[in-house]
Design a protein around this motif. Sequence first.
Motif, PDB file in Angstrom:
ATOM      1  N   ARG A   1       0.758  -1.236   0.249  1.00 18.48           N
ATOM      2  CA  ARG A   1       0.437   0.095  -0.226  1.00 18.48           C
ATOM      3  C   ARG A   1       0.670   1.141  -0.201  1.00 18.48           C
ATOM      4  NH1 ARG A   1      -5.147  -0.724   0.697  1.00 18.48           N
ATOM      5  NH2 ARG A   1      -5.611   1.264   0.606  1.00 18.48           N
ATOM      6  N   ASP A   2       0.358   2.455  -0.262  1.00 17.73           N
ATOM      7  CA  ASP A   2       0.760   3.657  -0.562  1.00 17.73           C
ATOM      8  C   ASP A   2       2.408   3.704  -1.286  1.00 17.73           C
ATOM      9  OD1 ASP A   2      -0.616   4.498   1.699  1.00 17.73           O
ATOM     10  OD2 ASP A   2       0.508   3.522   3.396  1.00 17.73           O
TER      11      ASP A   2
ATOM     12  N   ASP B   1      -0.198   6.000  -3.685  1.00 15.47           N
ATOM     13  CA  ASP B   1       0.430   7.586  -3.216  1.00 15.47           C
ATOM     14  C   ASP B   1       0.625   7.859  -4.351  1.00 15.47           C
ATOM     15  OD1 ASP B   1       0.136   9.656  -1.706  1.00 15.47           O
ATOM     16  OD2 ASP B   1       1.486   8.414  -0.071  1.00 15.47           O
TER      17      ASP B   1
END
Length: 311
Positions: A46-47, A131
């Motif tokens: 993630r990110d 992101d």
Amino acid sequence: MELHSGPRRPTATLGRRVFAVKPVAVPTTGRGIGLQVKVTAPVDGRDLPVIVFSHGNAWSMDGYEPLADRWAAAGFVVVQPTHLDSRRHGIGFDDPRFATIWRVRIADLHRVLDSLGDILDQVGGPAARADRDRVAVAGHSWGAQTAGALLGARVLDAEGNPGEDFSHPAAKAGALLAAAGAGDALTPFALAHLPFARPDFSTMTAPALVVAGGKDQSVMTTRGPEWFTDAYHLSPGPKRLLTIAEGEHLLGGISGEATKDTTDEDPARVALVADAVAAYLHDVLGADARGWQALQDRIGRSAGAFGVESK
């Protein structure tokens, strides 16, 4: 739309599984030929920061897989547009459209950045995991000049006056691989066919890593390999320079394995370039500085194979 699921090289090389989706259509106008991109991303995580990559002359979104795969394995979402000069479009030096392709290339990157949410939505998984506040632009050769424009570089006209500002606020940092240098050292061939290859780096203020090959002998310049370091030396900081002593224009084969364009094929050199860009962008985008520190720690053991400067 075509889906590839990784690993496409040994897991030990990539570090984690990656997948790619292509083609993804990007809405555009006044281009004549539709704009398509390829998206490569890690299966998990993630990110994830984003790299938008601009290919060199005649290539396409299908090239540079050794870079895109390795960057995705390092935790990036990689978006690769196919520009109009791709050999699949058949627009050569003698085509009247060629003279303005440099502008279309820049517009392509702007369109990708402006449409990034829609592009990732079409792909699925990366949309929720990217992101979009940590976005970098990168490119090789002509693609490096294209990416540099989004970081603040301009193009000089025949009288030496800087052109318009093409910088993009979403491009927080960049990586310029084998970027053309100052236009006062162009060969007659370059002046005749590539008069737009006259970058002005004095306004390129965004952070960037410049990668140059110590044996990059180009038909475009009268100065030799050091011409490809101008993007570092002639721009304001913060910048870093990675010089690869034995590297030629394709830096060991970054455009693909066993391609006829590569004259210095070396998979280890390709891995070095890919890993250096990933480490730099993780550092400068505020994620993790350990990779860049590890790269610097390797310099003393490299027996002069590569070196790093910073300013």
